[in-house]
Design an enzyme around this catalytic site. Sequence first.
Site, PDB file in Angstrom:
ATOM      1  N   LYS A  23       0.838  -1.200   0.000  1.00 54.68           N
ATOM      2  CA  LYS A  23       0.000   0.000   0.000  1.00 54.68           C
ATOM      3  C   LYS A  23       0.874   1.253   0.000  1.00 54.68           C
ATOM      4  CE  LYS A  23      -3.783  -0.767   2.259  1.00 54.68           C
ATOM      5  NZ  LYS A  23      -4.439  -1.155   3.489  1.00 54.68           N
ATOM      6  N   ARG A  93      -3.556   2.767   8.347  1.00 53.92           N
ATOM      7  CA  ARG A  93      -3.853   1.505   7.661  1.00 53.92           C
ATOM      8  C   ARG A  93      -2.612   0.639   7.614  1.00 53.92           C
ATOM      9  NH1 ARG A  93      -6.858   2.947   2.208  1.00 53.92           N
ATOM     10  NH2 ARG A  93      -7.879   0.979   2.703  1.00 53.92           N
ATOM     11  N   GLY A 102      -7.053 -10.321   7.117  1.00 53.42           N
ATOM     12  CA  GLY A 102      -6.829 -10.986   8.403  1.00 53.42           C
ATOM     13  C   GLY A 102      -6.059 -10.106   9.352  1.00 53.42           C
ATOM     14  N   MET A 104      -5.081  -6.213  10.945  1.00 53.26           N
ATOM     15  CA  MET A 104      -5.805  -4.981  11.200  1.00 53.26           C
ATOM     16  C   MET A 104      -5.801  -4.160   9.928  1.00 53.26           C
ATOM     17  SD  MET A 104      -5.083  -1.676  13.438  1.00 53.26           S
ATOM     18  CE  MET A 104      -5.135  -0.582  12.038  1.00 53.26           C
ATOM     19  N   ARG A 337      -3.563  -1.260  -6.326  1.00 51.28           N
ATOM     20  CA  ARG A 337      -2.713  -2.454  -6.286  1.00 51.28           C
ATOM     21  C   ARG A 337      -3.136  -3.346  -7.445  1.00 51.28           C
ATOM     22  NH1 ARG A 337      -5.399  -5.167  -0.911  1.00 51.28           N
ATOM     23  NH2 ARG A 337      -7.513  -5.105  -1.655  1.00 51.28           N
ATOM     24  N   HIS A 455     -15.827  -9.413   2.141  1.00 54.93           N
ATOM     25  CA  HIS A 455     -14.776 -10.371   2.519  1.00 54.93           C
ATOM     26  C   HIS A 455     -14.925 -11.698   1.777  1.00 54.93           C
ATOM     27  CE1 HIS A 455     -13.103 -13.555   5.139  1.00 54.93           C
ATOM     28  NE2 HIS A 455     -12.092 -12.712   5.197  1.00 54.93           N
ATOM     29  N   SER A 763      11.059 -43.768 -13.627  1.00 55.76           N
ATOM     30  CA  SER A 763       9.989 -42.848 -13.274  1.00 55.76           C
ATOM     31  C   SER A 763       9.994 -42.741 -11.751  1.00 55.76           C
ATOM     32  CB  SER A 763       8.646 -43.377 -13.774  1.00 55.76           C
ATOM     33  OG  SER A 763       7.626 -42.486 -13.367  1.00 55.76           O
ATOM     34  N   CYS A 830       6.075 -39.640 -11.581  1.00 58.52           N
ATOM     35  CA  CYS A 830       4.648 -39.915 -11.643  1.00 58.52           C
ATOM     36  C   CYS A 830       3.993 -39.897 -10.263  1.00 58.52           C
ATOM     37  CB  CYS A 830       4.363 -41.231 -12.359  1.00 58.52           C
ATOM     38  SG  CYS A 830       5.069 -42.644 -11.506  1.00 58.52           S
ATOM     39  N   TYR A 850      10.146 -35.414 -18.337  1.00 59.09           N
ATOM     40  CA  TYR A 850       8.723 -35.115 -18.236  1.00 59.09           C
ATOM     41  C   TYR A 850       8.244 -35.214 -16.791  1.00 59.09           C
ATOM     42  CZ  TYR A 850       7.793 -40.118 -17.697  1.00 59.09           C
ATOM     43  OH  TYR A 850       7.770 -41.397 -17.223  1.00 59.09           O
TER      44      TYR A 850
HETATM   45  C1  PEP Z   1       4.408 -43.448  -6.193  1.00 58.08           C
HETATM   46  O1  PEP Z   1       4.721 -44.218  -5.293  1.00 58.08           O
HETATM   47  O2  PEP Z   1       4.794 -42.283  -6.261  1.00 58.08           O
HETATM   48  C2  PEP Z   1       3.529 -43.925  -7.268  1.00 58.08           C
HETATM   49  C3  PEP Z   1       3.261 -43.135  -8.291  1.00 58.08           C
HETATM   50  O3  PEP Z   1       2.960 -45.135  -7.112  1.00 58.08           O
HETATM   51  P1  PEP Z   1       1.684 -45.419  -6.193  1.00 58.08           P
HETATM   52  O4  PEP Z   1       1.157 -44.102  -5.750  1.00 58.08           O
HETATM   53  O5  PEP Z   1       0.741 -46.180  -7.029  1.00 58.08           O
HETATM   54  O6  PEP Z   1       2.295 -46.204  -5.100  1.00 58.08           O
END
Ligand code: PEP
Length: 876
Positions: A23, A93, A102, A104, A337, A455, A763, A830, A850
């Site tokens: 501000k 302020r 949240g 004052m 802002r 709010h 992975s 993954c 990836y």
């Molecule tokens: C993991 O363990 O990160 C995974 C992708 O396998 P799961 O969650 O199926 O154990």
Amino acid sequence: MTEKYVYNFNEGDKDMRSLLGGKGANLAEMTNMGINVPYGFTVTTEACARFYEEDKKLWNDLNDEITSHIKDLEEHNKKTFGSTEDPLLVSVRSGAPISMPGMMDTILNLGLNDDAVIGLSKKTNNERFAYDSYRRFIQMFADVAMGINKNNFEKVLSAKKAEKNVEEDTALDANDLKDVVESYKKVYKEIQGEDFPQDPRDQLDKAITAVFASWNNERAILYRRLNDIDDSMGTAVNVQSMVFGNMGDNSGTGVAFSRNPATGENKLFGEYLMNAQGEDVVAGVRTPKEIATLKDSMPDVYKQFHDTSEKLEQHYKDMQDMEFTIQEGKLFLLQTRNGKRTAQAAVKVAVDLVHEGLLDEKEAILRVDAKDLDGILHPTLSEKSKKENQPVAKGLAASPGAAVGYIAFTAKEAKDRAAKGINVILVREETSPEDLEGMVSASGILTARGGMTSHAAVVARGMGKCCVSGAHDIYVDEIERFVRIDGKKYTDKDTISIDGSTGNIYIGSLETENPKLEGDFGEFMGWVDKYRDIKVRTNADTPHDAKQALEFGAEGIGLCRTEHMFFKADRIFQVRKMILAHNSETRKEALDKILPMQEDDFYQIYSLMGERPVTVRLLDPPLHEFLPRGQEEIRTLAEDLNMEISEVKKRILDLEEVNPMLGFRGLRLGVRYPEISKMQARAIIQAAMHCHEDGIKVVPEIMIPLSSDVKELAYVKSKVREEIEKVFEEKGKKIDYLLGTMIEIPRAAITADEIGEITDFFSFGTNDLTQMTFGLSRDDAGKFLGLYLDKDIFAKDPFQVLDQKGVGFLVETAVERGKKANPNLHLGICGEHGGEPTTVKYLYNVGLDYVSCSPYRVPIAKLAAAQEAIEHPRNK
Ligand code: PEP
Ligand code: MG
């Protein structure tokens, strides 16, 4: 040299937000731009830090510095603090470097006392106005600086209105307000045990102290935790000369955005109230008017505001959220802002600003918070359900999307029921910062009072959560716990549906549908794809999920968990038979029945994904999870297997484990029952060959889960290979395929040089890797992890945000060692972390090829990846 803790507005600029708060920095910037801003000064965030070192007291040097800035202000305005002729009044302020509900917020009219009110009345020739300002000041000071509940004062005001038989505050005259002031002072003394402070300097010191102290109130701490804001930042305090929106019918005050913060539409959006002060707009006491109507009532002021808004947008290159006051026909800006907005608006504004030439594509990409994108990806009410159901009431369309759930009347109730997996709509008369936790847990928020800047509306938009506010036709009884809508009572046993895009409210659970991702979103994601250089795949086990993920732009499947396929009603019987079989012959019989079904599953997914990569993981969970519990199921199974019921029961007991997560699962199943892995490998390869016949050149990726040692992996791998070779032989042709493993056990990461040598890809299964690195059960951690977060032992839940120090170290080690052993090793993640923005950015720099995440998080991961590629490009 003494340190400088106080800055006049003309001493700062917008880049000093960490010192002056958002501000303060913007008030300074606007002052320098020549915008009409009431003059003032800012006490810095460094002063806030020192305040805590000084045992929460203002120290002498600071007091002297403030005194000298008050003098400047008095000279600048030609007014004097506490004067009976022409008193200087200020607003106080808070303003942290990051905007934080949240804390004052605001005290207006500070400097009024029994003398100054006479001065103000004389100077303005407006006694009513003077006493109106005084009563507001007492209430606000008492409430925000001293923590006295404002209801104590509102009761007095309501009684006065009842006595005079009027509805609006504005209908009270000067004498009424004098009475109100007297009563307010009495209330103050009764509760606080001392007289209302009369010395303006004492008032100011108390107010500044209260602002600094509010940095560490519970709500502020919670807000910081939810939003990852550093606790040590502190807040600044802005002391600004007052301008008055309550000086009569040619005065007013309002809040407006330079564009619509819900949709992003390029049109001034906001509300104002004539003859009112700022808190009237925010509190929703009177219903404000739309900003567009100002054009008719005060065309010059409207034009000035419109032009200022444009000027600020051009300057900040972003949508602005502004507060203004009109004092007797003259416009003043009190704040600007970058406006909080829904994700939908964020994308539209970013795209429009590129089209308008204010931003380039890369800047636009950085403007949208990846985690907020969630807000666009969520469902809306289906067209069909909207046609078939009539809304029973309507409120303001405060934050878009749809929410369906049971009614919850308090934040606690919302939190408790949501924790049990129940969808709830938090229904409140009006929300306040104490409701924050309930708002986080609820699927949507409905309030009976409050405008678009109330709010509830502001916070919901910030969270990307559906919200309908200001539904005046509904009556919420928070004590008796019911809501009356359209003449009927509803309780926590009833469900409602709300549409935050139209403001409509429905009874019952309406059908929702997924968003269409075209238009601005499509264009925006096109830029994201252009600058991103890490692939984003999805975790999908069914064609339905895969289809959804493709719509969100997934570039392949990083994890297809096959166990879900085993659970399908028509095959679980065969799966159970296979597990319980006495000998490999019976097992083979059952597997032969499962094979074509699995093959068909894979064929469908491959066909849908085209030539995009698809990683199929071999069976992972403990076999025990597939076994029946019910007597009837056990009996049928025993019959079919020609076994005694007691025998089947014993087999089930034998398979039970004390620690199944550390037990007989993953590739260990393949070591014990290679025929399961073989069946799955055959199904994968045959499905892929089938696709080749259709002209889709699938290169299947077969993933073996949970390896901890190169030899066990080599064993399962050899069985898989053996079967694949058999398929090739039978078919008389071959196709390419990849064989890889998951890195989920610390030992696998550490021995990645050995494992990498015999695999095509890794992975990272960071769900298990986190579990095993912390020695913290992923299924039970929720029972006490909250405690760790509350006590600040953990800053984040490591199952959501990857722990870079420990788990990250293992990932980095595995990448380095694996790549050394096999430079062509392909790398992905993954685990759930694959869709979390900070983790995606981190893993991009670790060098993964990836990330893979749930379908809804694909755009989020893509955006995070593009942002990192723009801000911190990795070496190719
Ligand atoms: C993991 O363990 O990160 C995974 C992708 O396998 P799961 O969650 O199926 O154990
Ligand atoms: Mg796992």
